[in-house]
Enzyme design. Structure first.
Site, PDB file in Angstrom:
ATOM      1  N   THR B  17       0.649  -1.242   0.133  1.00 38.01           N
ATOM      2  CA  THR B  17      -0.086   0.043  -0.093  1.00 38.01           C
ATOM      3  C   THR B  17       0.649   1.172  -0.134  1.00 38.01           C
ATOM      4  O   THR B  17       0.334   2.386  -0.175  1.00 38.01           O
ATOM      5  CB  THR B  17      -1.075   0.167   1.454  1.00 38.01           C
ATOM      6  OG1 THR B  17      -0.172  -0.296   2.421  1.00 38.01           O
ATOM      7  CG2 THR B  17      -2.111  -1.159   1.145  1.00 38.01           C
ATOM      8  N   GLY B  18       2.170   0.985   0.294  1.00 41.30           N
ATOM      9  CA  GLY B  18       2.940   2.114   0.054  1.00 41.30           C
ATOM     10  C   GLY B  18       2.908   2.899  -1.289  1.00 41.30           C
ATOM     11  O   GLY B  18       2.857   1.853  -2.346  1.00 41.30           O
ATOM     12  N   LYS B  43      -4.138  -3.522   7.331  1.00 44.38           N
ATOM     13  CA  LYS B  43      -5.152  -3.128   6.037  1.00 44.38           C
ATOM     14  C   LYS B  43      -5.482  -4.521   5.694  1.00 44.38           C
ATOM     15  O   LYS B  43      -5.965  -4.708   4.469  1.00 44.38           O
ATOM     16  CB  LYS B  43      -4.077  -2.616   5.095  1.00 44.38           C
ATOM     17  CG  LYS B  43      -3.896  -1.187   5.509  1.00 44.38           C
ATOM     18  CD  LYS B  43      -3.819  -0.084   4.284  1.00 44.38           C
ATOM     19  CE  LYS B  43      -3.507   1.291   4.935  1.00 44.38           C
ATOM     20  NZ  LYS B  43      -2.480   2.180   4.228  1.00 44.38           N
ATOM     21  N   ILE B  97      13.935  -5.048  -1.761  1.00 42.66           N
ATOM     22  CA  ILE B  97      14.392  -3.929  -2.579  1.00 42.66           C
ATOM     23  C   ILE B  97      14.619  -2.679  -1.916  1.00 42.66           C
ATOM     24  O   ILE B  97      15.593  -2.013  -2.334  1.00 42.66           O
ATOM     25  CB  ILE B  97      13.095  -3.561  -3.464  1.00 42.66           C
ATOM     26  CG1 ILE B  97      12.383  -4.683  -4.149  1.00 42.66           C
ATOM     27  CG2 ILE B  97      13.614  -2.374  -4.596  1.00 42.66           C
ATOM     28  CD1 ILE B  97      13.082  -5.447  -5.150  1.00 42.66           C
ATOM     29  N   THR B  98      14.359  -2.599  -0.709  1.00 40.89           N
ATOM     30  CA  THR B  98      14.544  -1.537   0.377  1.00 40.89           C
ATOM     31  C   THR B  98      15.928  -1.075   0.318  1.00 40.89           C
ATOM     32  O   THR B  98      16.925  -2.064   0.442  1.00 40.89           O
ATOM     33  CB  THR B  98      14.112  -1.871   1.757  1.00 40.89           C
ATOM     34  OG1 THR B  98      12.477  -2.234   1.656  1.00 40.89           O
ATOM     35  CG2 THR B  98      14.024  -0.499   2.607  1.00 40.89           C
ATOM     36  N   GLU B  99      16.138   0.289  -0.102  1.00 39.53           N
ATOM     37  CA  GLU B  99      17.612   0.679   0.411  1.00 39.53           C
ATOM     38  C   GLU B  99      17.575   1.415   1.796  1.00 39.53           C
ATOM     39  O   GLU B  99      16.842   2.090   2.078  1.00 39.53           O
ATOM     40  CB  GLU B  99      17.794   1.789  -0.785  1.00 39.53           C
ATOM     41  CG  GLU B  99      19.225   2.362  -0.921  1.00 39.53           C
ATOM     42  CD  GLU B  99      19.418   3.311  -1.888  1.00 39.53           C
ATOM     43  OE1 GLU B  99      18.588   3.582  -2.944  1.00 39.53           O
ATOM     44  OE2 GLU B  99      20.519   4.061  -1.829  1.00 39.53           O
ATOM     45  N   TYR B 182      20.988  -3.276 -16.100  1.00 36.39           N
ATOM     46  CA  TYR B 182      20.268  -2.818 -17.128  1.00 36.39           C
ATOM     47  C   TYR B 182      21.153  -2.767 -18.423  1.00 36.39           C
ATOM     48  O   TYR B 182      20.668  -3.214 -19.453  1.00 36.39           O
ATOM     49  CB  TYR B 182      19.646  -1.725 -16.926  1.00 36.39           C
ATOM     50  CG  TYR B 182      18.543  -1.618 -15.698  1.00 36.39           C
ATOM     51  CD1 TYR B 182      18.423  -2.597 -14.932  1.00 36.39           C
ATOM     52  CD2 TYR B 182      18.231  -0.429 -15.320  1.00 36.39           C
ATOM     53  CE1 TYR B 182      17.718  -2.559 -13.679  1.00 36.39           C
ATOM     54  CE2 TYR B 182      17.571  -0.111 -13.995  1.00 36.39           C
ATOM     55  CZ  TYR B 182      17.262  -1.331 -13.293  1.00 36.39           C
ATOM     56  OH  TYR B 182      16.517  -1.307 -12.002  1.00 36.39           O
ATOM     57  N   GLU B 232      31.757  -4.660  -7.934  1.00 40.10           N
ATOM     58  CA  GLU B 232      32.459  -3.232  -7.651  1.00 40.10           C
ATOM     59  C   GLU B 232      33.471  -3.339  -6.497  1.00 40.10           C
ATOM     60  O   GLU B 232      33.691  -4.357  -6.006  1.00 40.10           O
ATOM     61  CB  GLU B 232      30.956  -2.346  -7.508  1.00 40.10           C
ATOM     62  CG  GLU B 232      30.059  -2.561  -6.274  1.00 40.10           C
ATOM     63  CD  GLU B 232      28.896  -1.636  -6.008  1.00 40.10           C
ATOM     64  OE1 GLU B 232      28.603  -1.488  -7.218  1.00 40.10           O
ATOM     65  OE2 GLU B 232      28.758  -1.379  -5.056  1.00 40.10           O
ATOM     66  N   HIS B 270      26.669   3.360  -3.060  1.00 40.47           N
ATOM     67  CA  HIS B 270      26.365   2.010  -2.303  1.00 40.47           C
ATOM     68  C   HIS B 270      27.271   2.198  -1.028  1.00 40.47           C
ATOM     69  O   HIS B 270      28.332   2.283  -1.116  1.00 40.47           O
ATOM     70  CB  HIS B 270      26.756   0.905  -3.293  1.00 40.47           C
ATOM     71  CG  HIS B 270      25.839   0.654  -4.291  1.00 40.47           C
ATOM     72  ND1 HIS B 270      26.305  -0.144  -5.373  1.00 40.47           N
ATOM     73  CD2 HIS B 270      24.471   0.860  -4.599  1.00 40.47           C
ATOM     74  CE1 HIS B 270      25.213  -0.239  -6.094  1.00 40.47           C
ATOM     75  NE2 HIS B 270      24.261   0.502  -5.827  1.00 40.47           N
TER      76      HIS B 270
END
Lengths: 398, 317
Positions: B17-18, B43, B97-99, B182, B232, B270
């Site tokens: 819902t965010g 919810k 996924i959260t950063e 990507y 990296e 990062h």
């Protein structure tokens, strides 16, 4: 985030780790008063240290041992308001606004003690060496066997017996063992309770034996902390210690606009989305013979405002004589970013070459927007791929 | 075939819902992912804009939908808890996924996840995982895709299923960086090389699954012809991966390491990208890959061609 030495000492002291008496001051008069106080308590040596985040203070003359009030006044007068230039500051140096006045301590032996993350195993680790007082990197290079590492259990912490065993291995003896082990346990729990990324005591020392302490006392002389920026939300007490004067003003401004920016020494400004692509863009500029002026990640949701600010920051660096924009639109649409680039370039005004490479979502519409704007932004050219873009911007500034 | 997820995978969204969770749930549905529901405490019993059922707990969502994977968009202070809740509910693939999750939270999560060996954590701070589906109509962002599974924030249309690849080859992609992934996907797609599965393992210092686990999975996947590894600066995972490849890998591997020009001690976006010792520089990692017989792209513009050559394909660009 980093903090000053006087703040680090306070954190250690609050956690029950002994440090020599000392006080932070901001004026010469206070420095003199604190020095008098320490001499009056029976000490014969006072150390005066400039409070800046950069290292190399000793060599730069910003750490002084004094034996009289006059010497203290002279040292404080020299340091306060002066700019310290060291190997870590760059030529312009850092202005000294605060001093730490602390009691000098006689040293029998020096050790090194730190807690940080062992990334390979994903656990916090206690690192210790009996070769204190020198850079741990030097020890790691010259005598790696002298460095002891003890993983800290992620859920239960450092056990007392583990700390005692390490103290023994480091050569502590008699009553020193319990003192050192207690410091290790307190340091480990301080590290995790404050969400530190590193905490380092260098040197941790043993004082010479006295009647009251026949095995000497174990004391922390200098401490450094680094904190996890992502956890500052739950540490208002640490946020309050933040000293923005110690940071690059452009990097602070960038942060306010959701940009991740790091200033470098080159001449080609880079504006990119995504941290990995931003680093790679710097790399490819270098491969084509250019020098990147910065790392800049506009993040996943760049707006006209943030792109404008990004251009302002990049062009605010007087050395920049060309700019490369590299965007791979995923969720971010290329046409949105193209409009932002055009609007921002018009607002900021571009008198250096600008090379734009866009790929991904809505790229055709984006290319049209850039094509239409070429008359307004004569210094702009577009590139079809990353290699072409890097070559173009390097040619343009050569 | 692919690894981790495919067209049959049923996916939840924690934090549905965010605004970000809602946006990407829609994006995954549009790609053809079997999104089956979401979780937002408080919810439960309602539905999202797409008509997906919302539950109060992950356990209820799993019981109610039969989900086997989740993507987490919960804000950083609550994300570690969301990961553990997903593991406890038995989900096999957990994409965080959260950063911006505090490192110490992830140290705890990693220790506790040992009790859930069936769960694979991807991320955090990553674009997610995708097994591309076949294009049935349309072009570019308007393509209609079938049989794929996109869990995360990557643009789906740049990917190519093996069956759609003109060379008939497909590679697995493992990367610490989103947009650089990507770039690799785009370059291989342009060269007519498909992707079996692409996994963004994330840019944080403490994370879930890593290079070696995924290379091993790709080695075991008969559809995967080669593997692209994108690393990296920071940490030494790439170096360990390089030696693992030398010992065990049979398939061609192409690598790229970002951050050759990064100055030491500075964090480059990062949280994990900070150079500490000598082993975690880009040059050390590149040297390790080369020493282990891995083809390294010198430039990020050569990711696709380096892979193509390693696959023995003629490159004409």
């Amino acid at each position: 985030m980093k903090i000053h030495e006087y703040q680090a000492r306070q954190l250690l002291s609050d956690a029950g780790i002994p440090v020599p008496p000392g006080q932070m001051v901001e004026t010469v008069e206070d420095a003199v008063a604190e020095t008098k106080k320490i001499f009056a308590s029976g000490e014969s040596l006072v150390v005066i240290k400039a409070q800046v985040h950069a290292g190399g203070r000793g060599k730069a003359g910003f750490v002084k041992l004094v034996r009289s009030v006059e010497e203290a006044r002279e040292a404080a007068d020299f340091m306060l308001g002066n700019r310290m230039v060291s190997v870590q500051t760059g030529a312009e140096g850092i202005e000294v606004k605060r001093l730490l006045i602390a009691a000098g301590v006689d040293i029998e032996k020096e050790y090194y003690l730190a807690v940080t993350l062992d990334r390979n195993n994903g656990v916090n680790t206690l690192i210790a060496s009996a070769e204190g007082g020198v850079e741990i990197e030097t020890v790691a290079h010259d005598n790696p066997d002298a460095i002891h590492k003890v993983p800290i259990h992620p859920l239960s912490g450092l056990e007392a017996f583990e700390a005692r065993a390490l103290a023994k291995r480091l050569g502590f003896h008699g009553r020193q063992i319990q003192q050192a082990a207690t410091i290790m346990q307190r340091l480990a729990s301080l590290y995790s309770s404050l969400d530190a990324s590193i905490v380092e005591i260098n040197p941790l020392i043993v004082t010479p034996p006295t009647d009251a302490a026949p095995d000497g006392r174990v004391i922390a002389i200098d401490a450094k902390f680094g904190f996890d920026d992502n956890a500052l939300y739950r540490h208002p007490e640490l946020k309050a210690m933040h000293d923005p004067a110690e940071e690059n003003p452009a990097e602070i401004r960038a942060e306010e606009f959701g940009l991740s920016y790091v200033a470098l020494d080159g001449t080609i400004g880079c504006l990119v989305n995504g941290a990995g692509l931003a680093m790679s863009t710097m790399d490819i500029v270098k491969l084509h013979g250019g020098e990147p002026a910065n790392f800049l990640d506009v993040g996943g949701s760049a707006t006209k405002e943030s792109v404008t600010e990004a251009f302002r920051i990049i062009l605010g660096d007087g050395r920049v004589n060309g700019v490369l924009v590299n965007i791979f639109g995923g969720i971010m649409r290329c046409d949105t970013i193209a409009s932002a680039i055009v609007a921002a370039a018009k607002e900021v005004g571009f008198d250096v070459p600008l090379v734009v490479r866009l790929e991904g979502t809505e790229v055709d519409a984006a290319r049209q927007i850039l094509e239409d704007a070429k008359a307004d932004i004569p210094s702009m050219q577009t590139a079809r791929n990353l290699a072409e873009a890097a070559a173009a911007v390097c040619d343009a500034v050569a | 075939m692919a690894i981790l997820v495919d067209g049959n995978t049923k996916v939840l969204c924690q934090g549905i819902t965010g605004s970000t969770g809602a946006f990407h749930t829609k994006g995954c549905l549009a790609y053809g992912t079997q999104m089956v529901g979401g979780v937002t405490p408080g919810k439960g019993g309602t539905h999202d804009a797409n008509g997906l059922p919302i539950f109060d707990t992950v356990r209820e969502a799993v019981d109610g939908t039969g989900a086997d994977a989740t993507m987490i968009f919960v804000p950083p202070p609550f994300a570690a808890d969301a990961i553990l809740e997903a593991a406890e509910a038995g989900l096999h693939v957990i994409c965080a996924i959260t950063e911006g999750i505090p490192v110490q939270d992830m140290v705890r999560v990693r220790a506790i996840l040992r009790e859930y060996p069936r769960s694979v954590l991807i991320g955090p701070n990553c674009p997610g995982v995708i097994t591309p589906g076949r294009r049935v109509s349309g072009e570019g962002p308007d393509s209609v895709i079938e049989g794929g599974c996109k869990i995360g924030i990557m643009p789906g249309y740049i990917h190519t299923a093996k069956a759609d690849a003109s060379t008939g080859k497909a590679v697995g992609v493992i990367s610490r960086s989103g947009t650089l992934t990507y770039e690799a996907v785009w370059q291989t797609s342009v060269l007519g090389i498909g992707q079996t599965t692409c996994v963004g393992i994330g840019g944080d210092p403490v994370r879930g699954t890593g290079f070696i686990d995924l290379i091993e999975r790709f080695e075991g996947d008969p559809e995967t012809d080669g593997i692209i590894v994108i690393g990296e600066i920071g940490g030494t995972d790439e170096i360990e991966a390089a030696y693992w490849i030398k010992e065990h890998a049979k398939k061609p591997v192409a690598a790229f390491i970002a951050g050759r020009t990064a100055p030491p001690g500075k964090r480059m976006g990062h949280a994990g990208a900070i150079i500490g010792g000598t082993e975690d520089t880009a040059d050390a990692k590149i040297a390790a890959f080369k020493a282990c017989g891995v083809d390294v792209a010198e430039s990020p513009a050569d990711l696709g061609t380096t892979m193509a050559k390693a696959l023995g394909l003629e490159v004409t660009i």
